[in-house]
Design a protein around this motif. Structure first.
Motif, PDB file in Angstrom:
ATOM      1  N   PRO A 162       0.834  -1.210   0.000  1.00 26.48           N
ATOM      2  CA  PRO A 162       0.000   0.000   0.000  1.00 26.48           C
ATOM      3  C   PRO A 162       0.864   1.254   0.000  1.00 26.48           C
ATOM      4  N   LEU A 163       0.461   2.248  -0.756  1.00 25.67           N
ATOM      5  CA  LEU A 163       1.191   3.516  -0.834  1.00 25.67           C
ATOM      6  C   LEU A 163       0.578   4.522   0.134  1.00 25.67           C
ATOM      7  N   PRO A 164       1.406   5.375   0.737  1.00 26.46           N
ATOM      8  CA  PRO A 164       0.837   6.410   1.612  1.00 26.46           C
ATOM      9  C   PRO A 164      -0.123   7.334   0.881  1.00 26.46           C
ATOM     10  N   GLU A 165       0.052   7.493  -0.434  1.00 23.75           N
ATOM     11  CA  GLU A 165      -0.884   8.312  -1.198  1.00 23.75           C
ATOM     12  C   GLU A 165      -2.305   7.764  -1.083  1.00 23.75           C
ATOM     13  N   CYS A 166      -2.428   6.467  -0.859  1.00 19.57           N
ATOM     14  CA  CYS A 166      -3.735   5.839  -0.676  1.00 19.57           C
ATOM     15  C   CYS A 166      -4.131   5.772   0.788  1.00 19.57           C
ATOM     16  N   THR A 167      -3.175   5.477   1.666  1.00 19.98           N
ATOM     17  CA  THR A 167      -3.535   5.089   3.029  1.00 19.98           C
ATOM     18  C   THR A 167      -3.092   6.034   4.128  1.00 19.98           C
ATOM     19  N   ASN A 168      -2.142   6.946   3.852  1.00 21.02           N
ATOM     20  CA  ASN A 168      -1.546   7.726   4.938  1.00 21.02           C
ATOM     21  C   ASN A 168      -1.186   9.127   4.451  1.00 21.02           C
ATOM     22  N   PHE A 169      -2.145  10.033   4.512  1.00 15.48           N
ATOM     23  CA  PHE A 169      -1.920  11.382   3.993  1.00 15.48           C
ATOM     24  C   PHE A 169      -0.708  12.054   4.618  1.00 15.48           C
ATOM     25  N   ALA A 170      -0.476  11.844   5.913  1.00 20.14           N
ATOM     26  CA  ALA A 170       0.619  12.535   6.596  1.00 20.14           C
ATOM     27  C   ALA A 170       1.967  12.248   5.955  1.00 20.14           C
ATOM     28  N   ASN A 171       2.129  11.075   5.346  1.00 17.35           N
ATOM     29  CA  ASN A 171       3.392  10.698   4.719  1.00 17.35           C
ATOM     30  C   ASN A 171       3.315  10.660   3.193  1.00 17.35           C
TER      31      ASN A 171
END
Length: 369
Positions: free
Chosen positions: A289-298
């Protein structure tokens, strides 16, 4: 993911018809951490259905929603995006209005009015993308055969479904630009440019490369003749994602090439107004999973936020800031790797970004300068 219900006051106003059900004032968010500027007006996703961008079968709304609910609900009832681009329509099939196992009247069978309404009923704009890298030869063939009829057929589909059209003609070597001009002229003869954005079928966009060093001929023509702020023909361009997920510096360097142009090329590529293009990022790439999908902070949509909102024009346009972001791609863009089907949904990345940037839903009239 647990969903919060609408606040009682907003449900009451919506019931009275005083507030659309999909519009809820933003709660305090991470926006304060992002340098002020022109916030994204376009914040969208290309959508590949569940069959690697074929859209070859009719799906029920209930089944589609079970795989894609995050797009219309970031966790509090508000959509995560304000536009989806259904990808892809095969150009020759559109020209010939083909009926076959996966296509009806030239359009993939899965691109139905019910799926369009699934989004538009929540205030999310819908577009159809013609082409993609797989259909480059088909673009060439259709343009050679009858570019004007292809444009008229695209305009008719846009009218019938209430959608816009994206041109994704990825011919890097000797693109047929006179025929592409004829396609655009034919489309605009039916749906003239509409700066207000109030007519869905009048929205006509084009994809260009991540920077200025690929699709040079298309980029040169689009920048010089179709994306000017004084005589606009196309609404905007999407700078596509590069071959690999970029770093912060690589992403902004690519986008800066569009802003600066390439004066050293012969003939040169002119500068593009920041308000005339979006930047593309991956949400589904590889097997993690990419932070662009799952973790806005990173995520890159956070780390590039100051640049995207504040990049100054350098020879074209007068306002600072790019138009926004587009994400590749919702649901199942490839037979390999992760998509955005549950449990890999993107409320925490794309959805949180929509909140942080106070992305407007529905999409407003776009900046023209």
């Amino acid at each position: 993911m647990r969903r919060r219900s609408f606040p009682v006051r907003h449900r009451f106003l919506a019931a009275l018809g005083l507030l659309p059900a999909f519009v809820i004032p933003s709660a305090p968010s991470q926006a304060a951490e992002i340098a002020a500027g022109n916030s994204p007006q376009v914040y969208g996703a290309w959508h590949c259905s569940d069959d690697a961008c074929t859209w070859g079968r009719v799906r029920t709304v209930a089944e589609f929603d079970s795989m894609n609910h995050w797009l219309i609900d970031r966790g509090d009832g508000r959509p995560s995006v304000n536009v989806v681009v259904l990808s892809f329509v095969e150009p020759q099939k559109l020209l010939h209005l083909t009926d076959d196992a996966t296509t009806v009247d030239g359009i993939p069978k899965g691109m139905t009015s019910e799926i369009v309404q699934y989004f538009t009923s929540r205030g999310v704009r819908v577009m159809l993308s013609i082409g993609g890298i797989t259909y480059t030869d088909e673009w060439d063939a259709a343009l050679t055969e009858n570019a004007t009829q292809l444009g008229l057929n695209a305009a008719a589909v846009a009218s019938r479904l209430g959608v816009g059209i994206e041109i994704d003609y990825e011919q890097n070597t000797d693109p047929n630009l006179p025929a592409l001009q004829a396609f655009i002229d034919a489309y605009r003869s039916v749906h003239p440019y509409d700066a207000s954005g109030s007519k869905p079928a009048a929205r006509l966009t084009i994809d260009v490369a991540a920077g200025d060093r690929w699709l040079i001929g298309i980029n040169r023509k689009a920048t010089a003749d179709w994306l000017r702020t004084d005589k606009p023909v196309l609404d905007y361009a999407n700078a596509m994602v590069p071959a690999r997920q970029p770093s912060l510096s690589a992403a902004t360097a690519n986008w800066q090439e569009h802003v600066d142009g390439k004066p050293q090329f012969s003939p040169p590529v002119l500068p593009l107004a920041p308000a005339k293009f979006t930047g593309g990022l991956y949400v589904a790439y590889g097997r993690s999973p990419l932070p662009e999908c799952t973790n806005f902070a990173n995520s890159l949509q956070k780390s590039t936020g100051s640049y995207v909102q504040n990049v100054a024009p350098n020879g074209a346009g007068s306002s600072s800031g790019m138009l926004g972001y587009m994400f590749w791609a919702a649901e199942k863009p490839s037979d390999r790797g992760l998509g955005t089907q549950p449990p890999n949904t993107c409320e925490g990345g794309v959805g949180a970004g929509a909140t942080a940037y106070s992305v407007p839903v529905p999409m407003p009239a776009l900046r023209q300068n």
